[in-house]
Design a protein around this motif. Sequence first.
Motif, short mmCIF file in Angstrom:
data_model
loop_
_atom_site.label_atom_id
_atom_site.label_comp_id
_atom_site.label_asym_id
_atom_site.label_seq_id
_atom_site.Cartn_x
_atom_site.Cartn_y
_atom_site.Cartn_z
N ALA A 103 -4.97 -3.66 0.79
CA ALA A 103 -5.19 -2.70 1.88
C ALA A 103 -6.57 -2.08 1.76
O ALA A 103 -7.29 -1.92 2.76
CB ALA A 103 -4.11 -1.63 1.87
N ALA A 104 -6.95 -1.72 0.52
CA ALA A 104 -8.26 -1.10 0.32
C ALA A 104 -9.36 -2.06 0.77
O ALA A 104 -10.30 -1.67 1.47
CB ALA A 104 -8.44 -0.72 -1.14
N ALA A 105 -9.23 -3.34 0.37
CA ALA A 105 -10.24 -4.33 0.74
C ALA A 105 -10.32 -4.46 2.25
O ALA A 105 -11.41 -4.49 2.84
CB ALA A 105 -9.92 -5.68 0.10
N TRP A 106 -9.15 -4.50 2.89
CA TRP A 106 -9.11 -4.65 4.36
C TRP A 106 -9.80 -3.46 5.04
O TRP A 106 -10.60 -3.61 5.96
CB TRP A 106 -7.66 -4.74 4.83
N LEU A 107 -9.47 -2.25 4.55
CA LEU A 107 -10.08 -1.05 5.14
C LEU A 107 -11.59 -1.05 4.97
O LEU A 107 -12.34 -0.69 5.87
CB LEU A 107 -9.48 0.20 4.50
N VAL A 108 -12.07 -1.46 3.78
CA VAL A 108 -13.51 -1.45 3.54
C VAL A 108 -14.21 -2.51 4.39
O VAL A 108 -15.18 -2.22 5.09
CB VAL A 108 -13.82 -1.65 2.04
N VAL A 109 -13.68 -3.74 4.37
CA VAL A 109 -14.38 -4.83 5.04
C VAL A 109 -14.28 -4.74 6.57
O VAL A 109 -15.24 -5.02 7.26
CB VAL A 109 -13.83 -6.20 4.56
N PHE A 110 -13.13 -4.30 7.09
CA PHE A 110 -12.96 -4.34 8.54
C PHE A 110 -12.94 -2.98 9.21
O PHE A 110 -12.71 -2.88 10.40
CB PHE A 110 -11.70 -5.14 8.90
N ALA A 134 0.83 -1.21 0.00
CA ALA A 134 0.00 0.00 0.00
C ALA A 134 0.86 1.26 0.00
O ALA A 134 0.59 2.20 -0.74
CB ALA A 134 -0.93 0.00 1.21
N ALA A 135 1.94 1.25 0.81
CA ALA A 135 2.81 2.43 0.87
C ALA A 135 3.43 2.69 -0.50
O ALA A 135 3.54 3.84 -0.94
CB ALA A 135 3.89 2.23 1.93
N LEU A 136 3.83 1.62 -1.19
CA LEU A 136 4.40 1.77 -2.53
C LEU A 136 3.35 2.26 -3.52
O LEU A 136 3.60 3.12 -4.36
CB LEU A 136 4.99 0.44 -3.02
N GLY A 137 2.14 1.70 -3.40
CA GLY A 137 1.08 2.05 -4.34
C GLY A 137 0.57 3.47 -4.14
O GLY A 137 0.25 4.16 -5.10
N LYS A 149 -0.82 -0.18 -17.93
CA LYS A 149 -0.07 -1.15 -17.16
C LYS A 149 0.30 -0.56 -15.79
O LYS A 149 0.17 -1.21 -14.75
CB LYS A 149 1.21 -1.51 -17.92
N ARG A 150 0.73 0.71 -15.83
CA ARG A 150 1.09 1.39 -14.60
C ARG A 150 -0.09 1.44 -13.63
O ARG A 150 0.02 1.15 -12.45
CB ARG A 150 1.54 2.82 -14.94
N ARG A 151 -1.27 1.75 -14.22
CA ARG A 151 -2.46 1.83 -13.38
C ARG A 151 -2.80 0.47 -12.79
O ARG A 151 -3.21 0.36 -11.63
CB ARG A 151 -3.63 2.37 -14.21
N ALA A 152 -2.63 -0.56 -13.62
CA ALA A 152 -2.95 -1.90 -13.14
C ALA A 152 -2.04 -2.29 -11.97
O ALA A 152 -2.50 -2.85 -10.97
CB ALA A 152 -2.80 -2.91 -14.28
N VAL A 153 -0.74 -1.97 -12.08
CA VAL A 153 0.19 -2.29 -11.00
C VAL A 153 -0.19 -1.54 -9.73
O VAL A 153 -0.25 -2.12 -8.64
CB VAL A 153 1.65 -1.95 -11.42
N THR A 154 -0.48 -0.24 -9.89
CA THR A 154 -0.89 0.56 -8.73
C THR A 154 -2.12 -0.07 -8.07
O THR A 154 -2.18 -0.22 -6.85
CB THR A 154 -1.23 1.99 -9.15
N GLY A 155 -3.09 -0.45 -8.90
CA GLY A 155 -4.31 -1.06 -8.38
C GLY A 155 -4.00 -2.31 -7.59
O GLY A 155 -4.52 -2.51 -6.48
N LEU A 156 -3.14 -3.16 -8.15
CA LEU A 156 -2.80 -4.41 -7.46
C LEU A 156 -2.10 -4.13 -6.13
O LEU A 156 -2.31 -4.85 -5.15
CB LEU A 156 -1.88 -5.26 -8.34
N LEU A 157 -1.28 -3.09 -6.10
CA LEU A 157 -0.54 -2.77 -4.88
C LEU A 157 -1.47 -2.33 -3.75
O LEU A 157 -1.30 -2.72 -2.60
CB LEU A 157 0.50 -1.66 -5.15
N VAL A 158 -2.46 -1.49 -4.08
CA VAL A 158 -3.31 -0.96 -3.01
C VAL A 158 -4.55 -1.81 -2.75
O VAL A 158 -5.21 -1.63 -1.72
CB VAL A 158 -3.73 0.51 -3.26
#
Lengths: 269, 288
Positions: free
Chosen positions: B20-27, A75-78, B8-17
């Motif tokens: 964490a995004a799912a965790w924040l939303v669900v929990f 997340a920090a990288l993203g 591609k850049r956007r896809a990588v960014t999406g995969l990275l976050v």
Amino acid sequence: MRALVTAVYVFLYAPIALVVLFSFNAGRHASEFTGFSLQWYGKALSNPFLTEALLNSLIIAFTSAGTAAVFGTMAALGLERLGPRTRAVFDGLFAAAIVVPGVVIGIATLVALVEVFRFVNPVLTFLWPGDTPPKAGLGFFSIIAAHGLFSLALVTMIVKARLASLGRDIVEASSDLYATPFTTFRSIVLPQIFPAVAAGFLLAFTFSFDDFIVAFFVAGSKTTLPIYVFASIRRGVTPEVNAIATMVLVSSILIIAVARLLLTERRAS
Amino acid sequence: MAMSAAGKRRAVTGLLVAPAAAWLVVFLVLPFIAIVVFSLGERAPEGGYQPALTLAQYMNLPARAAAFWNTLVLAPIGALACLVVAYPVAYYLAVKADPRWRLLLVSLVVVPFWTSLLVRTYAWMYILGSRGIPNLLTLVGIEDVRLLNTPFAVLVGIVYGYLPLMIMPIYVSLEKLDRRLLEASADLGARPVSTFLGVTLPLSMPGVMTGVALVTILLLGEYLIPQLLGGGKVFFIGNALVDLFLQSRNWPFGSAIAVTLVLVVVVVLLGAMRLAYRVAGTRQVDLV
């Protein structure tokens, strides 16, 4: 001034020293010291409820901190690659995960999961081919999820701070020299952020290992070490509780010392 | 079809976050929505929750006024008590301490914060309990002193538990203080006291405010210290919540209190941030 500061250090450590001292008490009363003995450590360690609670705590702390270390670093990288608005939303949510009191996180997770289980369990029963369908309930999963939330925010914050102080030029140099992004990450970025990731993991681990209030709500029938200690304190103060407390203290002091070394080395370099 | 570089850049960014995004939303987000919904419902006859759309739970908040009162009084008082003890220590560490020992001394302050609050509070049950300080007092002829299960005991526990968290931000703000300002003040004939009041103290205000805000906010959700040292007599909102969820099983009312507690935290936080904006130059605090 010096005397005052010394007094504060005594204030900080004397109560801890007292807990440790009485863990070596030969007598069974926690009030008068009647001689040196290790018997309470033996009693504590041969108590199956205690060892089970300890094992549960270790599994939960390891899993939640490990997951948080991986996802938090990602997340920090993203986040660096996101637009300012999306990043602000993430920053707000991470801040909330840290600021919202543990007691509320525990309650909210409990309430939400109980509702989810109420919906999921009949479906499971309906779909399950055998006679004894699995039943989703509170336990390891819910504690790991709730601890992971705080830990995730903690790791992300620490790694983000490290990334912010990381030189961009070296990353650019690497790609100018035709390194693939992955190679750059593996041989340039990762070694530099690794101390932060490791420290984040250790802090998340101690947080989870020491947390009482969140687990108190979402543990279901599982017992963690702090829940066990809390219950023993309520049953009455005995040297056995002190022995457990001493072991808990020593292990978290060791972990935190390592975490601090990792972060200090970073500042020095 | 080949992906564009930007895609591609956007896809990588999406995969990275994404995790964490799912965790924040669900929990975090969903559970919070859940308690807001619950707080608008009714208690089922057998305990738990029954759907409804009413503000009755919020109207009922005065029933737990004592918990709110204790929390809202003892949290700021506790934070200020922490400040009084913490400031001299932070000042000593940043200004007076031998640089060779500084790192060790600072570490010694931080370490207790990361050890079990439960165990540290337990230590004070010992000290304040009838066989502790009151017992020593009888030896010198002072009888019948009860310390445990009083607001005083809770305050001691608070100062003990949160002192490291107060010392650190003040230390950080004093550490980056420009020594030449102090020399200039002395050269201009200011006495040490006026140098402190006119230069040091104002410049350390960001740290003071960060510390007070951090400790106050954490105290608003405190459970263990009032539970163990207040013995059910001095209870906080956290204690009311545990009671409502795990004993009386009044989940809608508990949810209403939890939502209110979050609102109180947000208000305190925003207030602190506004103040911090006025006193410019707050730096982020290392909690480690």
